[in-house]
Each structure stands twice: as C-alpha cells, then as structure tokens.
Design an enzyme around this catalytic site. Structure first.
Site: not given
Ligand code: PGD
Length: 760
Positions: A106, A108
């Site tokens: 999972y 983004w």
């Molecule tokens: P990101 O930081 O977007 O978080 O969790 P999610 O895991 O989506 O992580 C994306 C990662 O992908 C980053 O480390 C980035 O460097 C990497 N990345 C970016 N582009 C690429 C690529 O092209 N290739 C590769 N291999 N890597 C890449 C988000 C999640 O957190 C979400 S959606 C929600 S809504 C939740 N919200 C909460 C909340 O409200 N409160 C708490 N306590 N916890 C939450 N967690 C959740």
C-alpha cells in the site's frame, strides 16, 4: 520551463540536467501550494538512496536472519542484487508458493500513470504467479466497506459528488463535520492541476452561504468561510448527529415523503433515537453530556439545517477512527431526514475537504493505465491488518460478513509506500516485521520502511523519468517529461522489475518487449483508439504539448439527481435499491460493534473515558508535506522545532503542564512515546493535542516504542475501526504530554543509515 505533475500540484521547472535550478507554480493554478518546494530540496538529500543495498545479517546468514531494522547495510552492485532478489523469489515461490508472498504494498508513491508503483509491483508479482493482496485504503477503509451497504458505492461520493460550482450557486448552509481542510483538499491521488478550495468557499460565502465547522481544530476550515466553530469532543460526532435527528423528529421537521419513497429502515432507527429500544432518548440534553456542546445550540442547529438548503459534509477523518462507521452512516441518515438528497446544493458530501477531486465534475474519459495482469492468488487482507497478518498466520478473523484466515507470509515486497509511517502502533509493526524471511523495498529515500528491509532497491523520483499523468476527475492530462537524470545509480521501478523478470525467465510477460517510451506511446494510442474522438491529439502532439484538457459532460453535476427524479429507473445498488437507514445485511452479520442501524458507541480512547492519559491526540494529515513524502524537503523542515515535528496544544493545557511555546516535549501513553516541538495555539480545543502524521519514524535503537522525531503512530492503537471494516483507526488516541528534560537525542533518520563494506 517544463511542467511537472505531483499529487499536490503542478510546477514548472528549469533544470541543468542533474538538478532543478528554478521551480515555480504552474501558471494555471489559482491557489498553488508551498509543498512543491519539497521536491528540488529533497532530490539530492543525503537520505536519497544512491544504489542497491542489502542488510548485513541477511547477506551473511541468508533469509530469516535476525536483526531487521537494527543492522547496517552493505552496498552491492546491480548485478549482485538482481542475482540475490531473483534467487530469493525463485526460492520462496518454489518452496511455499505464491500465497507466501505479500504484495499488498500500500502507498501513494508518485503521480504518473505508467510508473505507478503499485501497478508495477502487482504486474511483476502476477508474472510470477500472484501474491496476497490488500483491499481498501488507509484513507477510506470504513467508507469503502460501509457505503456499498448504505448507498451502493463509495465511488459516488468521490467521482460524482455534487459539483463545487453547484454548492456556490445553491447551498445556504454547509455543516462540515471534520471541517473542510484546505491542506487535505490540496492533494489528490494522481495529481491536481487547479487548487480551488479557498476560491469556492469564498464565492459561496459571498453569495450568503453560512459554514459551520464541527471539529476540535479551528483551522480545519479556511478563514474565507468565516465559519462558526463548534469544538466538540473528538469522537462524539455520532452523539451530536443523533441529537440533531431527535430534534428533527420531535419538531416534525423530518421529510416523511422523502424517507418513505427513497429509504428503508427509518422506523427502526427513529425508535432507537426516541429511546423506544433502550430507554434513552437521544435528545440534545443527552448529547450535551457526551459532546460538551450546549443543548440549546444543538437544538437550534437542527432547526437551521431544516430551514435552509443544507449540505452535510462528513470528512474522511471521522471514519478513520474507532466506530468510524457511525458518524458516516448518520451523516447520510441526517441528509435523508432533511429530504434534500438529489437537490442542487443539498444532501450529503464525503468529503469536500478531504481530497482535491471531490466535487470536481466527472470526466468523460479516464486516462490510460499500466495493466497489472491477473493475480493467481485469491487470499487478501483488509489493508490495515498487516501486522495482525504477520503476527498471526493461520488465525481466522471477521470482515464484512466473511470469515477469513491470515496467510503465512515468508516474503514481503513493498514498492511505493511507507508502512513505518502509515501503520498504527509502530513498535508492534516492528515486531511483526521480524516474522517474514525476507523483505524487499523499492524507494527513493531511506524511509523507516527502507531501513526495515533486507534488500533496498533505489527508485527514481518522478522528475527523473518520462511518464504521463492526471488526477482523478482532473481536467488536465499532462505529459511528464524527465526533468533531470536519475540520482546516483537509482533506476525506474519498471527497469528494476524488467531486469528481475528477465533473470527469472518471465521478461517477455512483464515487458511485452516494450521500452518505457514504447509503453507510453502504446498505452496512449490504445486509449485514444478506444475514445474515437478526433479532438484527442495523436501521441506526438500530446507529448510536445503542455497538457490535454479532458472533456467534462456534466459540469453542474448533482449527486443522486437521477435517483431522486426516478428511483425505479435509477435505483441504488443496495439490496433494497434505496438508502438503507437500517441494513438487514449488516444486521445479519451480528457484529456487536456494528448493529443494523447507526448508533452511539463509546470508543475505548476518548475524553469521556477515565484514564491516566487526559489529552486526545489528533493525528491528522500534515500541512507541509503529503503523508511522509519528502519529509527532508525544505518546506517540511521549515516547521520543525529543534528538528522535531510540531505538536499543538491549547494555552490552558500548556500552562497546566508548565510548558512554553518552542519547548521540546515528550508525548506518551502505554504503547509508546515520541518527542515533538511545542506550539501553543488556541486554534486547538482544550484537552486536545494535534500532531500530524508524516515525520519519518526514528526509533531509539534500544527501544522501538520511542520515536525521537515525532511520528504519532508510535502512540496510536493498531485496533480496527470496526469488525465490519477492519480499517485503520489511526486518527485519535489518548496521551499525556510532559516537558522533556533529558539530553536531546539526535534525529538520526535525516541521515543515511550505517553502511559496511562486504566482508568477502
Ligand atoms: P507516503 O508517505 O505517501 O505514505 O501512507 P503512504 O504509505 O501512502 O509513502 C509513499 C512512499 O512512496 C514514500 O516513501 C515515497 O518516497 C515513495 N515513492 C514515491 N514515488 C515512488 C516511486 O515512484 N517508486 C517507489 N518505489 N517509491 C516511491 C499514507 C497513509 O497513511 C494514508 S493514505 C492515510 S489516509 C493514513 N492517514 C493516517 C492518519 O490520519 N493518522 C494516522 N495516525 N495514520 C495514518 N496513516 C495513513
């Protein structure tokens, strides 16, 4: 200058081939966000992964070796790492089968349709026989399970919500549970070209629309709304909504005709509200004791809602909490009682303040996608049950009327996500991650997840590769030409998977013989041919343009207008074809925490519970980054205090603890603790502490429950929001805050991890 799309907006940049030398917002964006400043400043940060690495213990002792998350990494060549990963995949698939591989992965990742990391990893694993997948999201896990039972689909509220322009024109009152946060609606998965939250709110306000924001945080709605702030106790929205329903019923303001024609189950629900089933009338006096709001204001608000064209908006955050089903379902029920569903500007929204695409009219055409192929494994988990799965192989659990069993995972493959940011109770996740034999991670940065891997493969950032992209319902479809060379020896996920696939003997299945450029052209042409629309340019013309503007057939869309006009011809896809105020299906599941109609249920962690932890932590989305992405970037770093994430506290609560603005504090409960920098702010309700998600988890090497940087997920519970949804409940937790008097530890996560040269 060339335009580039991110989840948080479009920017134009100049480059010297290696780095971005100038960045400015895309001139088409009326409300650009400062998040774009994170990109150039993070690109060559020391935490960028420059080449492949393997954890020392795994390299020396093989799969299953202890020490994951605590050991140095050994730099290795691409040839070596391809050999190691393909050999390990062959071993696990050969010995245990595809059901031993978790590829839920999972996250983004980045904007761009072709290099979409989840599509890439899923296609790759499908070529090997499949993988255990995850369903639903951390964003919307409750909604995705509940709403099909109640209104037929979650997607309606995302893709077909009443257009914001219609709200501007018709809405007289917006009652926003969880506010309308401009920081959240600044982002959208896949990208956003024109930010417009402040613009539409200001226009509605200028026309005379009133806004009521019900939230523990005053700034959950922009100043342009000039909103009334109703600062209820977090987690008590369901009680407030039941009392609003009680007033509508008692005052004869419920729209009986609408309820009879378009809903089922109202009588059973209203019997509960009247106290016929449990002897408790859910009136404003009852709700006052739970919510901390005055009964008089609850009563008058119900009457105001009935007297106006009212949009009830429930933010995604409300369902990301224990019993999150209840306020979400009650929002729909209240809107049904007002009888305005399907009318311009009235009804229910979920949510105009949670993502940029909500309230943008649906596009006539979707945009091309990279095909993932078929998965040979049917086993899945609800996404937020990852730690439970790793810790409890073979154990049964309930989910949405099904009895499922956790698989026995030997290999975890993660690409484009950061579970050590997004999951709850990170110390528990740390333990869960000791269970698989092998963990492979692709990321561009040394996130905590990369540091918990055995094999780390360096991915390019989106500015370093050719792609195209468009956010959901966004009008613009952008070519995304590479702006710079890749950092170090990083490679595109596609190139990594293509080489692994070739090595394993499924290269042709994965690549179909195409380069990136050939895939972009192929996917575009296939999409264009399917549209049969001469207005859509040929690929070369598109590639050399700034963007292609996609047609929108119904710019003034009104959600459920068809259903309202002709419910027999346009029934909902619920069992009854109507809005289900009582769901026989959910009732039939027999879950004690999710009865057949919405109710008030006391959560374990809320301000009404007597515990040693008197503050309600709101762990919401950050303002200066998207999730944990680019946390080392300039804009994200600009708000840190002593290198720690800021936590906000009401002046009275700060004074009671002898705390001052700028202090480094320790936030703690029984699950863990973290450091943070204090901001004293009366925009936060008393008894509430607000610490956004996204600070890279930086555990003390001797204690994974202690984060030196300020990641709130060491404090949140890994407890499902409900048995029905098994979704993330990370939004709220109970904590205490105290001054931190010890010697301040270093924030180590902003440096690369320790490395050692290979022994032999
Ligand atoms: P990101 O930081 O977007 O978080 O969790 P999610 O895991 O989506 O992580 C994306 C990662 O992908 C980053 O480390 C980035 O460097 C990497 N990345 C970016 N582009 C690429 C690529 O092209 N290739 C590769 N291999 N890597 C890449 C988000 C999640 O957190 C979400 S959606 C929600 S809504 C939740 N919200 C909460 C909340 O409200 N409160 C708490 N306590 N916890 C939450 N967690 C959740």
């Amino acid at each position: 200058m060339a335009a580039h799309l991110t989840h948080w907006g479009v920017f134009e940049a100049e480059s010297d081939g290696q780095r971005l030398t100038a960045v400015r917002p895309w001139r088409g964006d009326p409300e650009p966000t400062a998040l774009i400043e994170n990109v150039a400043s993070a690109q060559h940060h020391p935490t960028r992964i420059d080449q492949p690495y393997v954890r020392q213990g795994w390299l020396e002792h093989g799969p299953g070796a202890a020490g994951r998350g605590d050991e140095p990494f050994v730099p290795v060549s691409w040839e070596t790492v391809v050999e190691l990963v393909s050999g390990e995949l062959n071993r696990v698939y050969g010995e245990y089968g595809a059901e031993a591989v978790y590829g839920g992965s999972y996250g983004w990742s980045s904007a761009g349709r072709f290099h979409h990391a989840q599509s890439q990893v899923h296609r790759f694993l499908n070529c090997l026989g499949g993988y255990v997948r995850s369903v639903h999201s951390y964003s919307l896990g409750t909604s995705q399970v509940l709403l099909p039972h109640v209104i037929g689909s979650m997607g309606l509220f995302e893709g077909h919500a009443t257009a914001k322009s219609v709200l501007v024109e018709h809405t007289e009152l917006v009652v926003a549970f969880g506010g309308l946060s401009p920081k959240n609606s600044a982002v959208s998965p896949g990208g956003v070209s024109r930010h417009n939250t402040r613009t539409w709110i200001a226009a509605a306000r200028a026309r005379g629309c009133r806004f009521v924001s019900i939230s523990p945080l005053r700034d959950d709605i922009p100043a342009e709304a000039a909103a009334e702030w109703i600062a209820l106790r977090p987690s008590s929205d369901a009680a407030l909504m039941l009392a609003l329903a009680q007033v509508l019923d008692a005052d004869g303001l419920a729209d009986k005709d609408f309820l009879d024609r378009f809903t089922v189950g109202y009588e059973r629900f209203i019997g509960y509200v009247r106290g016929e089933t449990d002897g408790v009338v859910k009136d404003p006096a009852w709700a006052e004791r739970i919510t901390g709001l005055s009964a008089g204001r609850i009563r008058s608000l119900a009457r105001e809602m009935a007297a106006a064209r009212t949009m009830i908006n429930v933010s995604w955050s409300l369902q990301r909490a224990e019993h999150g089903v209840q306020p979400l379902w009650l929002g729909v029920v209240l809107a049904a009682m007002l009888g305005q569903i399907g009318l311009p500007g009235g009804g229910f929204g979920h949510s105009y303040g949670s993502c940029a695409h909500v309230g943008e009219p649906a596009r006539g055409q979707s945009v091309p996608r990279f095909p993932q192929g078929g998965n040979g494994v049917s086993t899945f988990i609800p996404v937020a049950r990852i730690a439970d799965m790793l810790l409890n192989p073979g154990e049964p659990f309930d989910f949405n009327g099904m009895r499922l069993v956790y698989p026995d995972i030997k290999l975890v493959y993660w690409c484009g996500g950061n579970p050590f940011h997004h999951h709850q109770d990170l110390a528990r996740l740390h333990t869960a991650f000791t269970r698989p034999q092998t963990v492979v991670v692709h990321d561009a940065f040394w996130t905590a997840t990369a540091r918990h891997a055995d094999v780390v493969l360096p991915a390019t950032m989106s500015i370093e590769r050719d792609d195209f992209g468009s956010g959901q319902n966004d009008r613009e479809f952008f070519p995304m030409k590479a702006l710079t060379r890749p950092h170090g020896r990083s490679r595109d996920d596609y190139a990594i998977f293509a080489e692994l696939a070739e090595h394993i003997g499924v290269g042709k299945e994965f690549t179909e013989g195409r380069t990136v450029e050939e895939w972009l052209r192929h996917l575009y042409q296939q999409w264009r041919a399917g549209l049969d629309d001469p207005a859509v340019p040929e690929f070369d013309e598109f590639w050399d343009s700034e963007s292609f503007t996609v047609a929108v057939p119904d710019p003034e869309q009104v959600l459920f207008a068809d259903f309202r006009a002709d419910p027999e011809r346009f029934p909902l896809t619920t069992p009854s074809g109507k809005i289900e105020i009582f769901s026989e299906t959910i009732d039939g599941f027999g879950y004690a925490d999710t009865p057949g109609h919405p109710v008030w249920l006391e959560p374990e962690e809320w301000l009404g519970a007597a515990t040693r932890f008197p503050l309600q932590l709101v762990a919401n989305q950050p303002r200066t980054k998207l999730h944990s992405q680019l946390d080392v970037g300039a804009h994200s770093q600009s708000v840190k205090i002593g290198g720690r994430e800021p936590v906000r506290l009401h002046p009275d609560d700060a004074a009671a603890r002898g705390l001052r603005d700028g202090d480094i504090v320790r936030i703690f409960n029984d699950r863990g603790s973290c450091l943070a920098g204090l901001v004293v702010d009366d925009a936060v309700r008393p008894q509430v502490a607000q610490l956004s998600t996204g600070a890279w988890y930086d555990p003390d090497p001797a204690d994974p429950t202690f984060c030196r940087h300020g990641n709130p997920n060491v404090l949140t519970a890994d407890r499902p929001a409900s048995t029905l949804s098994q979704s993330c409940a990370g939004q709220l937790a109970l904590v205490e805050i105290e001054p931190y008097d010890g010697e301040l530890p270093d924030v180590a996560v902003v440096r690369p991890p320790a490395t050692v040269e290979r022994v032999s």
